[in-house]
Design an enzyme around this catalytic site. Sequence first.
Site, PDB file in Angstrom:
ATOM      1  N   GLU A 160      10.379   2.313  10.196  1.00  0.00           N
ATOM      2  CA  GLU A 160      11.365   3.372   9.999  1.00  0.00           C
ATOM      3  C   GLU A 160      10.618   4.682  10.125  1.00  0.00           C
ATOM      4  O   GLU A 160       9.656   4.920   9.389  1.00  0.00           O
ATOM      5  CB  GLU A 160      12.004   3.260   8.609  1.00  0.00           C
ATOM      6  N   VAL A 212       2.605   7.738  13.573  1.00  0.00           N
ATOM      7  CA  VAL A 212       1.893   6.588  12.987  1.00  0.00           C
ATOM      8  C   VAL A 212       2.648   5.288  13.284  1.00  0.00           C
ATOM      9  O   VAL A 212       2.051   4.273  13.648  1.00  0.00           O
ATOM     10  CB  VAL A 212       1.695   6.777  11.466  1.00  0.00           C
ATOM     11  N   GLY A 213       3.965   5.323  13.160  1.00  0.00           N
ATOM     12  CA  GLY A 213       4.781   4.123  13.367  1.00  0.00           C
ATOM     13  C   GLY A 213       4.622   3.559  14.775  1.00  0.00           C
ATOM     14  O   GLY A 213       4.442   2.350  14.956  1.00  0.00           O
ATOM     15  N   LYS A 246       0.874  -1.189   0.000  1.00  0.00           N
ATOM     16  CA  LYS A 246       0.000   0.000   0.000  1.00  0.00           C
ATOM     17  C   LYS A 246       0.904   1.230   0.000  1.00  0.00           C
ATOM     18  O   LYS A 246       1.430   1.628   1.031  1.00  0.00           O
ATOM     19  CB  LYS A 246      -0.889  -0.030   1.251  1.00  0.00           C
ATOM     20  N   GLU A 294      10.646  17.025  14.364  1.00  0.00           N
ATOM     21  CA  GLU A 294      10.845  16.845  12.921  1.00  0.00           C
ATOM     22  C   GLU A 294       9.882  17.757  12.162  1.00  0.00           C
ATOM     23  O   GLU A 294       8.671  17.706  12.370  1.00  0.00           O
ATOM     24  CB  GLU A 294      10.604  15.397  12.522  1.00  0.00           C
ATOM     25  N   GLY A 316       7.412   5.859   7.721  1.00  0.00           N
ATOM     26  CA  GLY A 316       6.569   7.050   7.768  1.00  0.00           C
ATOM     27  C   GLY A 316       6.817   7.802   9.060  1.00  0.00           C
ATOM     28  O   GLY A 316       7.899   7.702   9.645  1.00  0.00           O
ATOM     29  N   SER A 317       5.803   8.514   9.506  1.00  0.00           N
ATOM     30  CA  SER A 317       6.004   9.379  10.677  1.00  0.00           C
ATOM     31  C   SER A 317       6.125   8.552  11.957  1.00  0.00           C
ATOM     32  O   SER A 317       5.624   7.429  12.047  1.00  0.00           O
ATOM     33  CB  SER A 317       4.829  10.345  10.808  1.00  0.00           C
ATOM     34  N   CYS A 340      13.774  11.515   5.815  1.00  0.00           N
ATOM     35  CA  CYS A 340      13.900  11.258   7.252  1.00  0.00           C
ATOM     36  C   CYS A 340      15.350  11.410   7.670  1.00  0.00           C
ATOM     37  O   CYS A 340      15.643  11.569   8.849  1.00  0.00           O
ATOM     38  CB  CYS A 340      13.300   9.920   7.653  1.00  0.00           C
TER      39      CYS A 340
HETATM   40  C1  UN1 Z   1      14.338   8.626   3.749  1.00  0.00           C
HETATM   41  O1  UN1 Z   1      14.716   9.739   4.007  1.00  0.00           O
HETATM   42  O2  UN1 Z   1      13.177   8.299   4.049  1.00  0.00           O
HETATM   43  O3  UN1 Z   1      20.001   8.078   2.725  1.00  0.00           O
HETATM   44  C2  UN1 Z   1      15.169   7.636   3.047  1.00  0.00           C
HETATM   45  C3  UN1 Z   1      19.175   8.694   2.051  1.00  0.00           C
HETATM   46  C4  UN1 Z   1      18.373   7.965   1.010  1.00  0.00           C
HETATM   47  C5  UN1 Z   1      17.192   7.328   1.660  1.00  0.00           C
HETATM   48  C6  UN1 Z   1      16.420   8.238   2.532  1.00  0.00           C
HETATM   49  N1  UN1 Z   1      19.180   6.973   0.379  1.00  0.00           N
HETATM   50  O4  UN1 Z   1      19.004   9.886   2.206  1.00  0.00           O
END
Ligand code: UN1
Length: 495
Positions: A249, A231-232, A174, A383, A227-228, A283
Amino acid sequence: MALTLKNLIGGRWQEAASGKTLASINPANGEVIGTVPSSGKVDVDKAVEAAREAYKKWRLTPAPKRGEILFRAAGLLLKHKEELGRLVTSEMGKVLPEGLGDAQEAIDMAFYMAGEGRRLSGETVPSELPAKDCKSVRVPIGVFALITPWNFPTAIPAWKMLPAIISGNTVVFKPSSYTPLSAGRLVELINEAGLPDGVVNLVHGTGDETGEYLSTHPGIDGVSFTGSTAVGLKLARVCGGLDKEISCEMGGKNPIIVMDDARLDLAIEGALWGGFGTSGQRCTAASRVIVHKKVYGEFKERFVRMAKALKVGDGTDPSTHMGPVINDAQMKKVLDYIEVGKKEGARLATGGRRLTDGSLAKGFFIEPTIFEATPEMRIAREEIFGPVVALIKAEGLEDAINIANNVDYGLSSSIYTQDVNNTAIAERDLEAGLVYINAPTIGAEIQLPFGGTKKSGLGRKEAGGRGGSLDMFTKWKVIYRDFSGRLQKAQIDKD
Ligand code: UN1
């Protein structure tokens, strides 16, 4: 031309049972670029059933054969890299070189996981008893729900889907409802490589409706979510209660530390790329830059000057350095944080506004923004997921590392220094899943595990290498074979 993509369930492309659809919008100009089904419970039920059915055979398909399919998928993705990269840019907003990079990360993962089909190795060790052998093997877990975000519309789905299926699992995927077309094309190409029906199922829809129902579905053995943090953590609690495997993650508040002996040109370039690449919507984005007091003034002046020179615009324009943020809601969230920063007394060094000149008014553009902040401020702890960097002054290395660590997150981190001892201390003491030395916080490579500590990551890590996603998508099984022809008792027989 607008694209109309469908769900993939049991090898058949189909609409949602309700006939409802969702539109995908180009964040640079607000135009609808395509539609996908908005799936409900009936669609999810069918997809889970198809995945369960396909699992029976797929787990028994020799892994090198699974690898051959992935190798063909990698070739197809490579052939369509330009198309995928452009789709990512028009749907997500990142500049074209980054859109192509997103597609490249999916390609890299496909080749890498194709090769894993001939490894997936376990161990053999001697038994303490004669005429008995012992080995451990990796076995698939079953059916996984994959829930992915919009900031890496092809890379992150590939990080999850390809290791899941090379290991013999089947999946119901999804993708984010903000970038469904990129994810849909990715699945089309992977499926075209010859996957048996039902190995990869795709259901489009929103997180609240489709994602939540899917991840708590009784036919799902495990959930892999990016995701956030909000939520995670919620998902992890729910899935834990339902005895499902779960890996999340989540967010980050990633620091770059700049020491007084750093090459400032390199550090400034790194902070610009880490802070404003992907409009700060990674992230791993460098949303904090912690600078040694001796070089703080010079760093700030040059960093601000270069941030002001960044050209913001449509990511398909080759002269653009930074694209829009994903949508109106995200833009409002970022602008709200800018107000929070001002209210809590942070000094706005540059940026801070939405850009509305000419055609920019149709999209969701925010200026690259730098605040001079102190560590306890919300803009230095929470964040934001946008082009906002908190610049923080530090007394020295120990102070910088304390500031870096004193947040809830721990995904990525970085230090710029020429002193080998500083690098060793940073490596040891930074509380983060990733530590970069003389490089920004973004740009992880797929052949190493990816994931964070604290509220950045829960459960197994993503991507490759020892401790990477094969550990997420397999379980160890241990096999003892006794060929002595008599009852032998471990720990008890001594002769
Ligand atoms: C993410 O920010 O959700 O290392 C992943 C990085 C990318 C992956 C980021 N290869 O910035």
